[in-house]
Write a protein that holds these residues in place. Sequence first.
Motif, PDB file in Angstrom:
ATOM      1  N   ARG A   3      86.887 -73.067 -15.122  1.00 48.59           N
ATOM      2  CA  ARG A   3      86.413 -74.283 -14.446  1.00 48.59           C
ATOM      3  C   ARG A   3      85.404 -73.878 -13.393  1.00 48.59           C
ATOM      4  O   ARG A   3      85.356 -72.736 -12.962  1.00 48.59           O
ATOM      5  CB  ARG A   3      87.607 -74.999 -13.794  1.00 48.59           C
ATOM      6  CG  ARG A   3      88.674 -75.296 -14.831  1.00 48.59           C
ATOM      7  CD  ARG A   3      89.543 -76.477 -14.629  1.00 48.59           C
ATOM      8  NE  ARG A   3      88.968 -77.626 -14.009  1.00 48.59           N
ATOM      9  CZ  ARG A   3      89.680 -78.468 -13.265  1.00 48.59           C
ATOM     10  NH1 ARG A   3      90.949 -78.243 -13.041  1.00 48.59           N
ATOM     11  NH2 ARG A   3      89.124 -79.518 -12.742  1.00 48.59           N
ATOM     12  N   TRP A   4      84.615 -74.853 -12.959  1.00 45.06           N
ATOM     13  CA  TRP A   4      83.590 -74.597 -11.943  1.00 45.06           C
ATOM     14  C   TRP A   4      84.193 -74.673 -10.549  1.00 45.06           C
ATOM     15  O   TRP A   4      84.960 -75.587 -10.245  1.00 45.06           O
ATOM     16  CB  TRP A   4      82.464 -75.624 -12.059  1.00 45.06           C
ATOM     17  CG  TRP A   4      81.564 -75.360 -13.217  1.00 45.06           C
ATOM     18  CD1 TRP A   4      81.568 -75.996 -14.418  1.00 45.06           C
ATOM     19  CD2 TRP A   4      80.513 -74.393 -13.284  1.00 45.06           C
ATOM     20  NE1 TRP A   4      80.595 -75.480 -15.229  1.00 45.06           N
ATOM     21  CE2 TRP A   4      79.928 -74.499 -14.562  1.00 45.06           C
ATOM     22  CE3 TRP A   4      80.019 -73.443 -12.398  1.00 45.06           C
ATOM     23  CZ2 TRP A   4      78.872 -73.690 -14.966  1.00 45.06           C
ATOM     24  CZ3 TRP A   4      78.965 -72.645 -12.802  1.00 45.06           C
ATOM     25  CH2 TRP A   4      78.399 -72.775 -14.073  1.00 45.06           C
ATOM     26  N   TYR A   5      83.806 -73.721  -9.717  1.00 45.65           N
ATOM     27  CA  TYR A   5      84.223 -73.682  -8.310  1.00 45.65           C
ATOM     28  C   TYR A   5      82.986 -73.482  -7.444  1.00 45.65           C
ATOM     29  O   TYR A   5      82.010 -72.867  -7.872  1.00 45.65           O
ATOM     30  CB  TYR A   5      85.207 -72.537  -8.054  1.00 45.65           C
ATOM     31  CG  TYR A   5      86.521 -72.701  -8.777  1.00 45.65           C
ATOM     32  CD1 TYR A   5      87.571 -73.388  -8.192  1.00 45.65           C
ATOM     33  CD2 TYR A   5      86.692 -72.188 -10.060  1.00 45.65           C
ATOM     34  CE1 TYR A   5      88.775 -73.552  -8.849  1.00 45.65           C
ATOM     35  CE2 TYR A   5      87.888 -72.345 -10.726  1.00 45.65           C
ATOM     36  CZ  TYR A   5      88.927 -73.033 -10.123  1.00 45.65           C
ATOM     37  OH  TYR A   5      90.110 -73.198 -10.777  1.00 45.65           O
ATOM     38  N   ILE A   6      83.049 -73.993  -6.225  1.00 40.15           N
ATOM     39  CA  ILE A   6      81.960 -73.801  -5.274  1.00 40.15           C
ATOM     40  C   ILE A   6      82.429 -72.775  -4.249  1.00 40.15           C
ATOM     41  O   ILE A   6      83.472 -72.943  -3.620  1.00 40.15           O
ATOM     42  CB  ILE A   6      81.564 -75.122  -4.590  1.00 40.15           C
ATOM     43  CG1 ILE A   6      81.086 -76.125  -5.642  1.00 40.15           C
ATOM     44  CG2 ILE A   6      80.480 -74.876  -3.551  1.00 40.15           C
ATOM     45  CD1 ILE A   6      80.755 -77.500  -5.093  1.00 40.15           C
ATOM     46  N   ILE A   7      81.641 -71.716  -4.114  1.00 41.74           N
ATOM     47  CA  ILE A   7      81.970 -70.625  -3.191  1.00 41.74           C
ATOM     48  C   ILE A   7      81.063 -70.741  -1.984  1.00 41.74           C
ATOM     49  O   ILE A   7      79.849 -70.886  -2.124  1.00 41.74           O
ATOM     50  CB  ILE A   7      81.757 -69.260  -3.882  1.00 41.74           C
ATOM     51  CG1 ILE A   7      82.641 -69.159  -5.124  1.00 41.74           C
ATOM     52  CG2 ILE A   7      82.025 -68.122  -2.908  1.00 41.74           C
ATOM     53  CD1 ILE A   7      82.274 -67.992  -6.028  1.00 41.74           C
ATOM     54  N   HIS A   8      81.638 -70.698  -0.795  1.00 39.65           N
ATOM     55  CA  HIS A   8      80.851 -70.755   0.437  1.00 39.65           C
ATOM     56  C   HIS A   8      80.493 -69.333   0.837  1.00 39.65           C
ATOM     57  O   HIS A   8      81.360 -68.467   0.945  1.00 39.65           O
ATOM     58  CB  HIS A   8      81.656 -71.435   1.548  1.00 39.65           C
ATOM     59  CG  HIS A   8      80.838 -71.711   2.755  1.00 39.65           C
ATOM     60  ND1 HIS A   8      80.922 -70.947   3.887  1.00 39.65           N
ATOM     61  CD2 HIS A   8      79.893 -72.657   3.014  1.00 39.65           C
ATOM     62  CE1 HIS A   8      80.080 -71.409   4.787  1.00 39.65           C
ATOM     63  NE2 HIS A   8      79.435 -72.441   4.282  1.00 39.65           N
ATOM     64  N   ALA A   9      79.181 -69.107   1.021  1.00 41.27           N
ATOM     65  CA  ALA A   9      78.694 -67.766   1.373  1.00 41.27           C
ATOM     66  C   ALA A   9      77.798 -67.869   2.600  1.00 41.27           C
ATOM     67  O   ALA A   9      77.368 -68.954   2.975  1.00 41.27           O
ATOM     68  CB  ALA A   9      77.918 -67.177   0.201  1.00 41.27           C
ATOM     69  N   TYR A  10      77.522 -66.731   3.202  1.00 41.37           N
ATOM     70  CA  TYR A  10      76.578 -66.712   4.317  1.00 41.37           C
ATOM     71  C   TYR A  10      75.226 -67.202   3.805  1.00 41.37           C
ATOM     72  O   TYR A  10      74.775 -66.775   2.734  1.00 41.37           O
ATOM     73  CB  TYR A  10      76.405 -65.307   4.877  1.00 41.37           C
ATOM     74  CG  TYR A  10      77.574 -64.728   5.638  1.00 41.37           C
ATOM     75  CD1 TYR A  10      78.779 -65.396   5.754  1.00 41.37           C
ATOM     76  CD2 TYR A  10      77.459 -63.487   6.244  1.00 41.37           C
ATOM     77  CE1 TYR A  10      79.837 -64.843   6.456  1.00 41.37           C
ATOM     78  CE2 TYR A  10      78.519 -62.921   6.950  1.00 41.37           C
ATOM     79  CZ  TYR A  10      79.706 -63.615   7.046  1.00 41.37           C
ATOM     80  OH  TYR A  10      80.745 -63.066   7.732  1.00 41.37           O
ATOM     81  N   SER A  11      74.585 -68.037   4.581  1.00 41.84           N
ATOM     82  CA  SER A  11      73.276 -68.535   4.193  1.00 41.84           C
ATOM     83  C   SER A  11      72.280 -67.386   4.130  1.00 41.84           C
ATOM     84  O   SER A  11      72.232 -66.547   5.008  1.00 41.84           O
ATOM     85  CB  SER A  11      72.815 -69.589   5.202  1.00 41.84           C
ATOM     86  OG  SER A  11      71.658 -70.223   4.737  1.00 41.84           O
ATOM     87  N   GLY A  12      71.506 -67.349   3.055  1.00 43.70           N
ATOM     88  CA  GLY A  12      70.531 -66.288   2.865  1.00 43.70           C
ATOM     89  C   GLY A  12      71.066 -65.131   2.028  1.00 43.70           C
ATOM     90  O   GLY A  12      70.311 -64.254   1.628  1.00 43.70           O
ATOM     91  N   PHE A  13      72.368 -65.107   1.757  1.00 42.86           N
ATOM     92  CA  PHE A  13      72.975 -64.017   0.992  1.00 42.86           C
ATOM     93  C   PHE A  13      73.532 -64.502  -0.344  1.00 42.86           C
ATOM     94  O   PHE A  13      74.328 -63.814  -0.974  1.00 42.86           O
ATOM     95  CB  PHE A  13      74.104 -63.363   1.798  1.00 42.86           C
ATOM     96  CG  PHE A  13      73.614 -62.580   2.978  1.00 42.86           C
ATOM     97  CD1 PHE A  13      73.228 -61.255   2.838  1.00 42.86           C
ATOM     98  CD2 PHE A  13      73.513 -63.178   4.226  1.00 42.86           C
ATOM     99  CE1 PHE A  13      72.770 -60.532   3.930  1.00 42.86           C
ATOM    100  CE2 PHE A  13      73.055 -62.469   5.314  1.00 42.86           C
ATOM    101  CZ  PHE A  13      72.678 -61.140   5.166  1.00 42.86           C
ATOM    102  N   GLU A  14      73.117 -65.690  -0.796  1.00 44.42           N
ATOM    103  CA  GLU A  14      73.667 -66.279  -2.011  1.00 44.42           C
ATOM    104  C   GLU A  14      73.445 -65.384  -3.231  1.00 44.42           C
ATOM    105  O   GLU A  14      74.374 -65.171  -4.026  1.00 44.42           O
ATOM    106  CB  GLU A  14      73.068 -67.664  -2.266  1.00 44.42           C
ATOM    107  CG  GLU A  14      73.385 -68.687  -1.196  1.00 44.42           C
ATOM    108  CD  GLU A  14      72.375 -68.706  -0.051  1.00 44.42           C
ATOM    109  OE1 GLU A  14      71.536 -67.784   0.049  1.00 44.42           O
ATOM    110  OE2 GLU A  14      72.438 -69.651   0.771  1.00 44.42           O
ATOM    111  N   ASN A  15      72.230 -64.856  -3.388  1.00 40.37           N
ATOM    112  CA  ASN A  15      71.937 -64.002  -4.547  1.00 40.37           C
ATOM    113  C   ASN A  15      72.729 -62.707  -4.495  1.00 40.37           C
ATOM    114  O   ASN A  15      73.218 -62.219  -5.517  1.00 40.37           O
ATOM    115  CB  ASN A  15      70.436 -63.699  -4.637  1.00 40.37           C
ATOM    116  CG  ASN A  15      69.635 -64.939  -4.957  1.00 40.37           C
ATOM    117  OD1 ASN A  15      70.113 -65.871  -5.596  1.00 40.37           O
ATOM    118  ND2 ASN A  15      68.396 -64.964  -4.501  1.00 40.37           N
ATOM    119  N   LYS A  16      72.876 -62.147  -3.306  1.00 44.40           N
ATOM    120  CA  LYS A  16      73.642 -60.909  -3.147  1.00 44.40           C
ATOM    121  C   LYS A  16      75.115 -61.157  -3.485  1.00 44.40           C
ATOM    122  O   LYS A  16      75.756 -60.316  -4.128  1.00 44.40           O
ATOM    123  CB  LYS A  16      73.504 -60.392  -1.711  1.00 44.40           C
ATOM    124  CG  LYS A  16      74.065 -58.995  -1.514  1.00 44.40           C
ATOM    125  CD  LYS A  16      73.669 -58.441  -0.177  1.00 44.40           C
ATOM    126  CE  LYS A  16      72.271 -57.912  -0.316  1.00 44.40           C
ATOM    127  NZ  LYS A  16      71.927 -56.817   0.547  1.00 44.40           N
TER     128      LYS A  16
END
Length: 178
Positions: A3-16
Amino acid sequence: MARWYIIHAYSGFENKVRDSIIAEAERLGLSEGVEEVEVPTETVTEVKRGKKVQVERKFMPGYVLAKLNMTDDIYHLVKNTPKVTGFLGTNNKPQAISEKEAARYFGGVEEAKAAPKKQVDVDYEIGDQVKVLDGPFASFNGLVEELDFDKQKVKVSVSIFGRATPVELDFEQVELVK
């Protein structure tokens, strides 16, 4: 079932974060539990120094979408990934989103890839001194009076024979005088 989940990450580090989750899943042999990890982006046109430039912009800054087969191992893999603050959900428990909702995010991404949005950023604002780059008033300087983002036009007051005359130009026809 994934299933799809939304992960909260530091802004600017999404690709990493995306790359780290995929690499760590492969390293631990959990690749079958991580189907997809995406950073939704959109393409917008900006005007920089009088030239149109296509720029990739994050559709949801600070968030990464992942299609996961949620187990304790997958949860800990994502939760312990550097630059991840947690999952979107109540009490920091992962809350899956529907396929329809995920498709809406990716539908916006696909539309943006198919036809770039008409949103344009300019590096000047009302009251700034600008120089006209081309057209009949090329090399004239003037003051920005109005900005119309819908039509991508700027109204500039230029001095012709000692008289201020308003002239309507395209965004890319003027640049900020520094």
